[in-house]
Design a protein around this motif. Structure first.
Motif, PDB file in Angstrom:
ATOM      1  N   MET A  37     -15.071  -3.260   0.896  1.00  0.00           N
ATOM      2  CA  MET A  37     -14.423  -1.978   0.718  1.00  0.00           C
ATOM      3  C   MET A  37     -15.511  -0.923   0.529  1.00  0.00           C
ATOM      4  O   MET A  37     -16.395  -1.073  -0.304  1.00  0.00           O
ATOM      5  CB  MET A  37     -13.501  -2.038  -0.500  1.00  0.00           C
ATOM      6  CG  MET A  37     -12.815  -0.752  -0.755  1.00  0.00           C
ATOM      7  SD  MET A  37     -11.646  -0.688  -2.134  1.00  0.00           S
ATOM      8  CE  MET A  37     -11.305  -2.335  -2.547  1.00  0.00           C
ATOM      9  N   THR A  43      -8.993  -0.130   7.568  1.00  0.00           N
ATOM     10  CA  THR A  43      -9.940  -0.342   6.476  1.00  0.00           C
ATOM     11  C   THR A  43      -9.462   0.410   5.237  1.00  0.00           C
ATOM     12  O   THR A  43      -8.615   1.300   5.328  1.00  0.00           O
ATOM     13  CB  THR A  43     -11.362   0.139   6.826  1.00  0.00           C
ATOM     14  OG1 THR A  43     -11.340   1.550   7.037  1.00  0.00           O
ATOM     15  CG2 THR A  43     -11.895  -0.560   8.055  1.00  0.00           C
ATOM     16  N   VAL A  44     -10.017   0.034   4.106  1.00  0.00           N
ATOM     17  CA  VAL A  44      -9.677   0.682   2.836  1.00  0.00           C
ATOM     18  C   VAL A  44     -10.934   1.339   2.295  1.00  0.00           C
ATOM     19  O   VAL A  44     -12.021   0.763   2.342  1.00  0.00           O
ATOM     20  CB  VAL A  44      -9.161  -0.361   1.810  1.00  0.00           C
ATOM     21  CG1 VAL A  44      -8.929   0.282   0.461  1.00  0.00           C
ATOM     22  CG2 VAL A  44      -7.901  -1.023   2.328  1.00  0.00           C
TER      23      VAL A  44
END
Length: 53
Positions: A1, A37-38
């Motif tokens: 992340m 995605t984060v």
């Protein structure tokens, strides 16, 4: 992340605002994320309040 750190500052005398030291321009894209995605965004403001409490 991924983590993004954004620092907001301002020059009230010149009525200018900055993100990570770069003058804000609403016509420009400075940050682009990837699909699927984060991201964690850490946002802080380094300026006195416009109206003191």
């Amino acid at each position: 992340m991924a983590t993004r750190r954004l620092v907001l500052t301002e020059d009230m005398m010149a009525a200018r605002f900055f993100i990570n030291g770069q003058a804000f321009d609403p016509r420009r894209v400075d940050l682009k994320g990837k699909a699927q995605t984060v991201e964690v965004w850490e946002v802080s403001k380094l300026a006195p309040p416009a109206y003191p409490a």
